[in-house]
Design a protein around this motif. Structure first.
Motif, mmCIF file in Angstrom:
data_model
loop_
_atom_site.group_PDB
_atom_site.id
_atom_site.type_symbol
_atom_site.label_atom_id
_atom_site.label_comp_id
_atom_site.label_asym_id
_atom_site.label_seq_id
_atom_site.Cartn_x
_atom_site.Cartn_y
_atom_site.Cartn_z
ATOM 1 N N ASP B 174 66.082 45.289 71.052
ATOM 2 C CA ASP B 174 65.131 45.674 72.041
ATOM 3 C C ASP B 174 63.642 44.875 71.834
ATOM 4 O O ASP B 174 63.283 44.657 72.871
ATOM 5 C CB ASP B 174 64.773 47.390 71.886
ATOM 6 N N ASN B 175 63.379 44.901 70.581
ATOM 7 C CA ASN B 175 62.103 43.897 70.489
ATOM 8 C C ASN B 175 62.227 42.626 71.033
ATOM 9 O O ASN B 175 61.070 42.299 71.883
ATOM 10 C CB ASN B 175 61.800 43.973 69.044
ATOM 11 N N VAL B 176 63.324 41.902 70.848
ATOM 12 C CA VAL B 176 63.186 40.595 71.456
ATOM 13 C C VAL B 176 63.489 40.496 72.707
ATOM 14 O O VAL B 176 62.911 39.417 73.312
ATOM 15 C CB VAL B 176 64.628 39.700 70.661
ATOM 16 N N GLU B 177 64.164 41.471 73.457
ATOM 17 C CA GLU B 177 64.245 41.472 74.911
ATOM 18 C C GLU B 177 62.726 41.912 75.487
ATOM 19 O O GLU B 177 62.466 41.334 76.506
ATOM 20 C CB GLU B 177 65.204 42.809 75.100
ATOM 21 N N ARG B 178 61.952 42.820 74.878
ATOM 22 C CA ARG B 178 60.871 43.146 75.191
ATOM 23 C C ARG B 178 59.565 42.139 75.301
ATOM 24 O O ARG B 178 58.852 41.932 76.005
ATOM 25 C CB ARG B 178 60.328 44.585 74.567
ATOM 26 N N VAL B 179 59.415 41.718 74.045
ATOM 27 C CA VAL B 179 58.281 41.044 73.455
ATOM 28 C C VAL B 179 58.728 39.369 73.174
ATOM 29 O O VAL B 179 58.010 38.319 73.352
ATOM 30 C CB VAL B 179 57.868 41.538 72.203
ATOM 31 N N GLY B 180 60.049 39.088 72.630
ATOM 32 C CA GLY B 180 60.596 37.848 72.625
ATOM 33 C C GLY B 180 60.871 37.379 71.282
ATOM 34 O O GLY B 180 61.073 36.292 70.739
ATOM 35 N N ASN B 181 60.455 38.472 70.071
ATOM 36 C CA ASN B 181 60.936 38.166 68.702
ATOM 37 C C ASN B 181 61.362 39.499 68.137
ATOM 38 O O ASN B 181 61.068 40.492 68.673
ATOM 39 C CB ASN B 181 59.909 37.479 68.063
ATOM 40 N N LEU B 183 60.594 41.087 65.502
ATOM 41 C CA LEU B 183 59.474 42.059 64.811
ATOM 42 C C LEU B 183 58.527 42.805 66.135
ATOM 43 O O LEU B 183 57.789 43.431 65.660
ATOM 44 C CB LEU B 183 58.924 41.283 63.745
ATOM 45 N N GLY B 184 58.817 42.101 67.213
ATOM 46 C CA GLY B 184 58.047 42.645 68.366
ATOM 47 C C GLY B 184 56.391 42.296 68.271
ATOM 48 O O GLY B 184 55.583 43.048 68.761
ATOM 49 N N MET B 185 56.105 40.972 67.706
ATOM 50 C CA MET B 185 54.835 40.524 67.576
ATOM 51 C C MET B 185 54.555 39.805 68.938
ATOM 52 O O MET B 185 55.161 39.062 69.488
ATOM 53 C CB MET B 185 54.729 39.410 66.644
ATOM 54 N N ILE B 186 53.414 40.462 69.542
ATOM 55 C CA ILE B 186 53.081 39.978 70.901
ATOM 56 C C ILE B 186 52.311 38.519 70.615
ATOM 57 O O ILE B 186 51.709 38.207 69.584
ATOM 58 C CB ILE B 186 52.063 40.984 71.651
ATOM 59 N N GLY B 187 52.159 37.912 71.660
ATOM 60 C CA GLY B 187 51.379 36.441 71.796
ATOM 61 C C GLY B 187 50.045 36.219 70.950
ATOM 62 O O GLY B 187 50.026 35.647 70.100
ATOM 63 N N LEU B 254 55.093 25.865 68.303
ATOM 64 C CA LEU B 254 55.596 26.909 68.205
ATOM 65 C C LEU B 254 55.668 27.655 69.531
ATOM 66 O O LEU B 254 54.916 26.980 70.493
ATOM 67 C CB LEU B 254 55.213 28.049 67.266
ATOM 68 N N SER B 255 56.236 28.660 69.969
ATOM 69 C CA SER B 255 56.361 29.077 71.321
ATOM 70 C C SER B 255 56.110 30.438 71.309
ATOM 71 O O SER B 255 56.641 31.128 70.284
ATOM 72 C CB SER B 255 57.819 28.924 72.100
ATOM 73 N N THR B 256 55.558 31.155 72.221
ATOM 74 C CA THR B 256 55.215 32.746 72.246
ATOM 75 C C THR B 256 56.537 33.219 72.864
ATOM 76 O O THR B 256 56.904 34.445 72.169
ATOM 77 C CB THR B 256 54.032 32.881 73.061
ATOM 78 N N LYS B 273 74.060 39.425 75.709
ATOM 79 C CA LYS B 273 72.721 39.592 75.106
ATOM 80 C C LYS B 273 72.540 38.464 74.288
ATOM 81 O O LYS B 273 71.465 37.896 74.071
ATOM 82 C CB LYS B 273 72.699 40.865 74.259
ATOM 83 N N MET B 274 73.634 37.668 73.603
ATOM 84 C CA MET B 274 73.499 36.354 73.091
ATOM 85 C C MET B 274 72.938 35.181 74.284
ATOM 86 O O MET B 274 72.102 34.616 73.771
ATOM 87 C CB MET B 274 74.635 35.872 72.821
ATOM 88 N N GLN B 275 73.554 35.447 75.208
ATOM 89 C CA GLN B 275 73.090 34.552 76.216
ATOM 90 C C GLN B 275 71.802 34.716 76.802
ATOM 91 O O GLN B 275 70.968 33.771 76.689
ATOM 92 C CB GLN B 275 73.967 34.670 77.612
ATOM 93 N N THR B 276 71.215 35.979 76.952
ATOM 94 C CA THR B 276 69.862 36.467 77.261
ATOM 95 C C THR B 276 68.831 35.689 76.233
ATOM 96 O O THR B 276 67.837 35.153 76.522
ATOM 97 C CB THR B 276 69.712 37.724 77.277
ATOM 98 N N ILE B 277 69.218 36.011 75.085
ATOM 99 C CA ILE B 277 68.274 35.396 74.094
ATOM 100 C C ILE B 277 68.293 34.002 73.889
ATOM 101 O O ILE B 277 67.340 33.558 73.629
ATOM 102 C CB ILE B 277 68.713 36.007 72.710
ATOM 103 N N ALA B 278 69.357 33.499 74.136
ATOM 104 C CA ALA B 278 69.507 31.902 73.952
ATOM 105 C C ALA B 278 68.747 31.250 75.250
ATOM 106 O O ALA B 278 67.996 30.249 74.958
ATOM 107 C CB ALA B 278 70.943 31.354 74.097
ATOM 108 N N ASP B 279 68.613 31.992 76.338
ATOM 109 C CA ASP B 279 68.011 31.586 77.341
ATOM 110 C C ASP B 279 66.477 31.461 77.334
ATOM 111 O O ASP B 279 66.005 30.662 77.958
ATOM 112 C CB ASP B 279 68.342 32.527 78.615
ATOM 113 N N ARG B 280 66.232 32.273 76.329
ATOM 114 C CA ARG B 280 64.553 32.263 75.983
ATOM 115 C C ARG B 280 64.152 30.909 75.632
ATOM 116 O O ARG B 280 63.265 30.305 75.826
ATOM 117 C CB ARG B 280 64.204 33.449 75.066
#
Lengths: 226, 485
Positions: B174-181, B183-187, B254-256, B273-280
């Motif tokens: 959920d974190n990686v989907e919502r924020v990008g990583n 641990l849910g660290m925002i930019g 690095l990338s946000t 989901k693997m695809q979605t995360i890799a697409d980032r």
């Protein structure tokens, strides 16, 4: 009895061949999208061939895993191969000289087969981990092959049967005109156990051959490195 | 004096009444919700799996119960629980597969170990598919390469389908989907952290080592596990990487949005989901215009990058790839080392004796360099280059035979601490041997999970949590910084 056994042999051969072909085709048809080789994995097709040959010929992974299981397993498979080759005597129109030359080796192989099967059975019974994972079919398959080999040995040493007449029967079966099989309960049991084994082959764990050739752990390669 | 110590194979013990399980939750709340028609759904989902995955089908069919794998799993070696023997773990699915999807199992269920899919069996799935770290050590020893990780992934995806979703993995997803990583660290938080790191390094070295974020036009995108932003000793590895880039004058960033190397979707066999995360990652590559993606110290991230990216987003090795080149950070640093460009001062580590823990996903699920064994050679050569005292642990516990840290595959969660501690025992056993025989002071790793896991479990064995270090921390500390940029 001869007609019954001949019929069953036809049936068994059909199920065996069709079953294995069906399995192979279904494996080949299934998608294999992801790269799943177990590293260190080759980056060339030549490397893959070597790896597969090393597994198929020497049982390399099993050797690393457990020396006893490897010893019994490897000896069993090779002894079985020699014994099967010797059985070409019964099914080829002209008797090949090299098949006759295999006879002494075949005698030893038959004994080695029984001994190695006993070893495998022993591990199944006495090693608590292997006992835990064993199902009735695991024991029964071993016992079935012991029966097959045991009756074969008995036919050779205890109650010999007329092998030329047996050969005529098998050739008759192959030419679709079965003749009389020598009367021998041992021979009937020997053939029956071979028939049972052939029939269950495609539906049991015996399908590890040809399954092993489809294992992505061993047959996939990584793209060449930079 | 020998570095090897025999690891005893435990006698199998009576099973616990209640095997240790992780927390589960449904999509919406924190409680597990087994759906009403779960059995039908599960059997159907298993059918889909075996019709869409050759590996799974071949693995389920081919096992001959030879027992080669039975003493190879670190969880079994740690606790003697028979269901932690890889083949027994596989049989939890194999029994159901036989019962509902094979002729022999429908006709003679008792004979071939076919089993009704009952709720107690489902309970066993939920326990034992989460006592597997998908490390693939068993597959190294299996004569047919049967890979329990594939079976565990299938088991978890079926559990997910019937509403038994493991809390830790799905929170991370959920974190990686919502924020990008993970641990849910925002930019802004990442930017703050990196600014802080720049200050720290400046205070320590007097050199202005930069930690660029979202620098369009950089040559290299460094993709690190988000733990590298602050966790110990992970962050020291990130600092080490920054020092190397600095010394080499390489423009990196690095990338946000692609602030996570990990891809936990692998752990639950969720290819969408693997695809979605890799697409980032490919999106960030396009956005930033980088030519190269360097994957940092994260074990399964490198497995995903080297084994799944070619199918998901391209990896620069095939012609239809996204046009970027993919390297592991060890490959990247090793190339600098090989060219003689990396300037290191070994004396900073003269008080250390270092050993290396091969991370399972790298050691058994990836490639580096041109030779199959480069995945073992490169990290070791880097450590030797940075520290003159390097000792390997026993041969049957390293390289392809490495033991998982005990926390991989989505098990790095507090409620599984007992499992994690006992699962770490084979590795700790080998570590204790080199401590006793060679005075080893530190163990380097190249995986965020390994590092977090060892920090948690080493104290349970009376060892210091600071023993575990990042490989690029050791290399980075030895980097000679004499050039201002």
């Amino acid at each position: 009895m001869s007609i019954l056994l001949a019929t069953l042999l036809y049936l068994a051969a059909t199920v065996f061949a069709a079953g294995i072909l069906w399995k192979v085709f279904s494996y080949a048809r299934l998608p294999s999208r992801n790269l799943l080789p177990i590293a260190p994995a080759p980056q060339t097709w030549g490397g893959i061939m070597l790896r597969m040959a090393n597994e198929a010929i020497f049982f390399a992974s099993l050797f690393r895993a457990n020396k006893w299981t490897w010893l019994f397993g490897w000896v069993f498979h090779y002894a079985l191969a020699v014994v099967l080759l010797r059985h070409l005597f019964f099914v080829t129109d002209s008797i090949q000289p090299w098949v006759l030359m295999l006879f002494p080796a075949g005698d030893i192989a038959a004994w080695l087969m029984i001994v190695s099967l006993a070893g495998l059975l022993g591990r199944r019974v006495f090693v608590d981990r292997v006992r835990y994972i064993s199902t009735p079919s695991d024991y029964l398959l071993l016992l079935l092959i012991v029966l097959l080999g045991g009756t074969g040995l008995a036919l050779r040493y205890v109650v010999p049967v007329d092998i030329m007449a047996t050969r005529q029967f098998m050739l008759g079966v192959l030419n679709l005109s079965p003749v009389e099989l020598p009367k021998s309960t041992l021979l009937y049991v020997h053939l029956a156990s071979a028939i049972v084994l052939a029939v269950i082959f495609p539906f049991s764990k015996l399908i590890h051959f040809p399954g092993n050739f489809f294992s992505p752990s061993h047959n996939q390669k990584y793209s060449a490195g930079k | 004096m020998s570095a090897t110590r025999k690891l005893d194979i435990p006698k199998i013990r009576q099973r616990d009444e209640a095997a240790k399980k992780p927390y589960f939750r449904s999509q919406d709340d924190a409680t597990s919700q087994l759906i009403d028609d779960w059995q039908t759904v599960a059997v159907q989902k298993l059918g889909e799996e075996i019709r869409s995955n050759r590996a799974l089908r071949v693995f389920l069919d081919s096992c001959v119960k030879c027992g080669a794998c039975t003493d190879k799993c670190h969880y079994f070696l740690g606790d003697g629980d028979p269901l932690n023997m890889p083949v027994a773990r596989q049989d939890l699915i194999r029994g159901v597969y036989r019962r509902y999807h094979t002729l022999a199992g429908r006709l003679f269920p008792k004979l071939v170990g076919a089993r009704e899919f009952t709720e107690p069996l489902l309970q066993d799935w939920s326990a034992y598919y989460y006592q597997c770290s998908e490390c693939r050590r068993c597959a190294v020893f299996c004569p047919f390469g049967i890979d329990t990780a594939e079976i565990t992934m299938a088991g978890r995806s079926i559990l997910d389908a019937v509403g038994v979703k493991q809390n830790y993995i799905h929170t991370v997803l959920d974190n990686v989907e919502r924020v990008g990583n993970n641990l849910g660290m925002i930019g802004p938080a990442i930017a703050d952290t990196l600014a802080g790191l720049e200050e720290d390094v400046f205070d320590e070295t007097g050199v202005n080592v930069r930690f660029p974020l979202d620098d369009a036009g950089a040559d290299v995108l460094l993709l690190v596990p988000s733990a590298d932003f602050f966790a110990e000793p992970h962050v020291d590895g990130l600092i080490g990487c920054a020092k190397i880039f600095h010394q080499q004058g390489i423009r990196w960033t690095l990338s946000t949005t692609a602030s996570e190397a990990a891809n936990f979707a692998l752990f639950v066999g969720d290819e969408e989901k693997m695809q979605t995360i890799a697409d980032r990652v490919s999106a960030a590559v396009r956005e930033l215009g980088v030519k190269q993606v360097v994957v940092g110290e994260c074990g399964h991230a490198w497995r995903v990058a080297s084994s799944y990216w070619p199918g998901l987003i391209g990896d620069g090795t095939s012609t239809d790839a996204g046009g970027f080149d993919t390297r592991h950070i060890c490959e990247f640093t090793h190339e600098l080392f090989r060219k003689g460009a990396l300037r290191l001062d070994q004396t900073v580590h003269s008080d250390k004796v270092i050993t290396f823990h091969d991370s399972c996903n790298v050691a058994r699920g990836s490639r580096m360099g041109k030779q199959p064994r480069d995945i073992y050679r490169m990290p070791r050569e880097l450590l030797r280059a940075a520290c003159e005292n390097f000792v390997d642990m026993a041969p049957d516990t390293i390289c392809e035979y490495t033991f998982c840290c005990g926390g991989g595959g989505g098990l790095l969660t507090d409620e599984l601490m007992d499992v994690r501690v006992s699962g770490a025992s084979p590795r700790v056993n080998a570590l204790e041997a080199v401590i006793a025989n060679h005075g080893v002071t530190h163990m380097a790793a190249i995986c965020a999970i390994c590092k977090s896991q060892f920090r948690s479990v080493l104290p349970h064995y009376g060892l210091g949590m600071d023993m575990i270090v990042s490989l690029h921390q050791i290399v980075g500390d030895a980097v000679v910084l004499n050039r201002q940029m």
